[in-house]
Scaffold this active site. Structure first.
Site, PDB file in Angstrom:
ATOM      1  N   CYS A  99    -111.714  24.488 -12.905  1.00  0.00           N
ATOM      2  CA  CYS A  99    -112.052  23.063 -12.932  1.00  0.00           C
ATOM      3  C   CYS A  99    -113.559  22.879 -12.943  1.00  0.00           C
ATOM      4  O   CYS A  99    -114.284  23.523 -12.172  1.00  0.00           O
ATOM      5  CB  CYS A  99    -111.444  22.362 -11.710  1.00  0.00           C
ATOM      6  SG  CYS A  99    -111.756  20.583 -11.666  1.00  0.00           S
ATOM      7  N   CYS A 146    -115.959  18.262  -5.982  1.00  0.00           N
ATOM      8  CA  CYS A 146    -114.777  17.621  -5.425  1.00  0.00           C
ATOM      9  C   CYS A 146    -114.402  18.306  -4.116  1.00  0.00           C
ATOM     10  O   CYS A 146    -114.524  19.519  -3.971  1.00  0.00           O
ATOM     11  CB  CYS A 146    -113.632  17.716  -6.435  1.00  0.00           C
ATOM     12  SG  CYS A 146    -112.019  17.257  -5.795  1.00  0.00           S
ATOM     13  N   CYS A 204    -110.211  21.526  -3.942  1.00  0.00           N
ATOM     14  CA  CYS A 204    -110.097  22.990  -3.975  1.00  0.00           C
ATOM     15  C   CYS A 204    -111.353  23.641  -3.395  1.00  0.00           C
ATOM     16  O   CYS A 204    -112.468  23.198  -3.671  1.00  0.00           O
ATOM     17  CB  CYS A 204    -109.884  23.467  -5.404  1.00  0.00           C
ATOM     18  SG  CYS A 204    -108.389  22.785  -6.173  1.00  0.00           S
ATOM     19  N   TYR A 243     -88.131  17.196  14.315  1.00  0.00           N
ATOM     20  CA  TYR A 243     -89.104  16.705  13.340  1.00  0.00           C
ATOM     21  C   TYR A 243     -88.452  16.694  11.949  1.00  0.00           C
ATOM     22  O   TYR A 243     -88.913  17.335  11.018  1.00  0.00           O
ATOM     23  CB  TYR A 243     -90.371  17.563  13.327  1.00  0.00           C
ATOM     24  CG  TYR A 243     -90.972  17.802  14.692  1.00  0.00           C
ATOM     25  CD1 TYR A 243     -91.824  16.872  15.287  1.00  0.00           C
ATOM     26  CD2 TYR A 243     -90.686  18.976  15.396  1.00  0.00           C
ATOM     27  CE1 TYR A 243     -92.371  17.110  16.543  1.00  0.00           C
ATOM     28  CE2 TYR A 243     -91.229  19.217  16.650  1.00  0.00           C
ATOM     29  CZ  TYR A 243     -92.073  18.277  17.220  1.00  0.00           C
ATOM     30  OH  TYR A 243     -92.600  18.510  18.462  1.00  0.00           O
ATOM     31  N   GLU A 255     -86.154  12.640  14.905  1.00  0.00           N
ATOM     32  CA  GLU A 255     -87.407  12.251  14.256  1.00  0.00           C
ATOM     33  C   GLU A 255     -88.081  11.159  15.080  1.00  0.00           C
ATOM     34  O   GLU A 255     -87.426  10.243  15.583  1.00  0.00           O
ATOM     35  CB  GLU A 255     -87.150  11.759  12.831  1.00  0.00           C
ATOM     36  CG  GLU A 255     -88.345  11.155  12.128  1.00  0.00           C
ATOM     37  CD  GLU A 255     -89.558  12.069  12.084  1.00  0.00           C
ATOM     38  OE1 GLU A 255     -90.681  11.569  12.257  1.00  0.00           O
ATOM     39  OE2 GLU A 255     -89.373  13.295  11.876  1.00  0.00           O
ATOM     40  N   ASP A 306     -89.844  21.771  12.443  1.00  0.00           N
ATOM     41  CA  ASP A 306     -90.941  21.686  11.473  1.00  0.00           C
ATOM     42  C   ASP A 306     -92.001  20.780  12.091  1.00  0.00           C
ATOM     43  O   ASP A 306     -92.129  19.614  11.721  1.00  0.00           O
ATOM     44  CB  ASP A 306     -90.415  21.118  10.156  1.00  0.00           C
ATOM     45  CG  ASP A 306     -91.461  21.115   9.063  1.00  0.00           C
ATOM     46  OD1 ASP A 306     -92.604  21.522   9.317  1.00  0.00           O
ATOM     47  OD2 ASP A 306     -91.136  20.666   7.942  1.00  0.00           O
ATOM     48  N   CYS A 341     -97.155  24.831   9.451  1.00  0.00           N
ATOM     49  CA  CYS A 341     -98.209  24.500   8.481  1.00  0.00           C
ATOM     50  C   CYS A 341     -99.587  24.825   9.041  1.00  0.00           C
ATOM     51  O   CYS A 341    -100.602  24.451   8.443  1.00  0.00           O
ATOM     52  CB  CYS A 341     -98.130  23.024   8.090  1.00  0.00           C
ATOM     53  SG  CYS A 341     -98.410  21.876   9.472  1.00  0.00           S
TER      54      CYS A 341
END
Length: 421
Positions: free
Chosen positions: A62, A68, A71, A282, A302, A346, A372
């Site tokens: 890119c 930016c 990334c 979750y 949730e 999660d 994550c």
């Protein structure tokens, strides 16, 4: 100063050693490279030249790379990126105390498959700048992108024109786009309230570009968004079950990445009949819930009210039963978790929080952890180890290409209690 890069650090920076053995992190450097740097203090150095480049060094795809804020490691080949992210997850688990080797699989997505994005925009003299923030700076106009789905990226040009015409845009705002099965779903935040002219412009834009819904709320607000324009129903399917996601709903970045996470979770379930319900913590809008329900009854919890309402409405006639719990303030108790055939969680980026202690107290035999954040995974995995859990398998998911983000699915088990005679 000339240094040799030995490895990659947790943030993707090249790691070298100073003569006294102290670590030195160099942004943009890769393992095996000899580079010259300028020390900047705090154990960091600024890359000046690459004397002997790595075979994994590639030209960024890119033209906006380095400007930016999206990334951060496009100079790194994708195979190296996957190896590094896999090592990051395994190092976190090793630091938690899991030293024994376990089966490890990894998956990496493809470019131009991201279906959700959070953008910022700012009014310039004659137009709108729409894109991501420069690192610690202003918005960079996203004139190209090798991450977004082509259909999503194609929407940016007409969005610039529409936003320029909105009276509610005084200086700028934010825009979130989810590419749902029903079409693009937009959540707009402007620094001025939308008036009749704004709503007319938004309705016309939605009709022209087949956008079922455009919602609005003030910048920085967490209040329920209001519908500014709607031309059709909003829906999205998870494993054949149609849901009605709220504005700004959480959606996995790519369809293939969602499938990879879902399959890793299903593979971690018992191969034989599951004894007891699956308790899902979750659960969101049902990303995993309805797939899990094909194996057993699912008790899905949730905390977000809008996501819970979506899951509750969609779960009728399925083996999913939805519950509304803030799991950090009202965790599912250990006495309930003890009866589960499997616990699937999660958690958010910060980790499982207060809910983890109830898992430890309940001692379910199987815990499937979708992570994550390797740092939070390390902390939670260490607590599970102390409670007697073994690590059985790990799947690493890379659907955030050219970034430092990585996800994983880990199976933790504990031996069943001895039978009483």
């Amino acid at each position: 100063m000339q240094v040799h890069i030995d490895a990659l650090g947790a943030e993707g920076h090249g790691l070298a050693r100073l003569p006294d053995g102290a670590p030195l992190f160099v942004t943009g450097a890769l393992p095996g490279e000899d580079v010259t740097i300028v020390p900047t203090g705090d154990g960091r150095g600024q890359l000046e030249t690459v004397i002997h480049p790595s075979a994994d060094r590639v030209a960024p795809v890119c033209d906006l790379f380095g400007q930016c804020g999206g990334c951060s490691v496009q100079y790194m080949s994708l195979p190296l990126s996957l190896r590094w992210k896999t090592d990051t997850v395994l190092r976190a688990l090793h630091a938690a105390g899991y030293a024994d080797p376990v089966p490890v699989t990894s998956w990496q997505g493809a470019p131009m498959t991201r279906r959700r994005v959070d953008l910022a925009f700012a009014r310039a003299e004659q137009d709108i700048i729409l894109g991501l923030h420069r690192r610690r700076g202003a918005v960079v106009d996203m004139t190209q992108c090798h991450v977004l789905e082509p259909a999503l990226f194609a929407l940016l040009a007409p969005l610039r024109q529409m936003l320029h015409s909105l009276p509610a845009v005084r200086r700028g705002g934010d825009l979130q786009i989810n590419m749902l099965d029903s079409g693009p779903d937009l959540l707009l935040a402007t620094d001025g309230p939308p008036g009749p002219d704004d709503r007319r412009i938004l309705a016309q834009f939605a009709g022209t570009h087949r956008i079922p819904r455009i919602s609005w709320r003030p910048p920085g607000s967490h209040d329920t968004p209001e519908t500014a324009a709607q031309t059709a129903g909003v829906w999205h399917e998870f494993c054949g079950v149609r849901t009605a996601p709220p504005p700004g709903a959480f959606l996995q970045p790519s369809r293939a990445g969602e499938d990879a996470i879902r399959q890793a979770v299903l593979d971690a379930l018992p191969t034989k009949r599951i004894r007891g319900d699956i308790i899902e913590l979750y659960a969101g809008c049902g990303t995993l819930s309805f797939a899990l329900a094909e194996r057993a009854r699912v008790m899905a919890y949730e905390g977000d009210a809008a996501a819970f309402a979506c899951l509750k409405q969609a779960s009728g006639g399925t083996r999913v039963q939805a519950f509304h719990n803030d799991l950090n303030r009202q965790p599912v108790m250990g006495t309930t978790l003890a009866k589960a055939g499997a616990v699937v969680l999660d958690p958010p980026h910060a980790g499982a929080g207060a809910q983890l202690q109830q898992i430890i107290d309940g001692k379910p035999l199987r815990v499937i952890y979708v992570s994550c954040n390797p740092t939070a995974l390390r902390r939670d995995a260490a607590s599970l180890l102390q409670a007697g859990y073994r690590l059985e398998r790990v799947t690493v998911i890379d659907q955030f290409l050219w970034s430092t983000e990585v996800e994983s699915v880990c199976l933790f088990t504990r031996p069943p209690p001895p039978r009483r005679r």
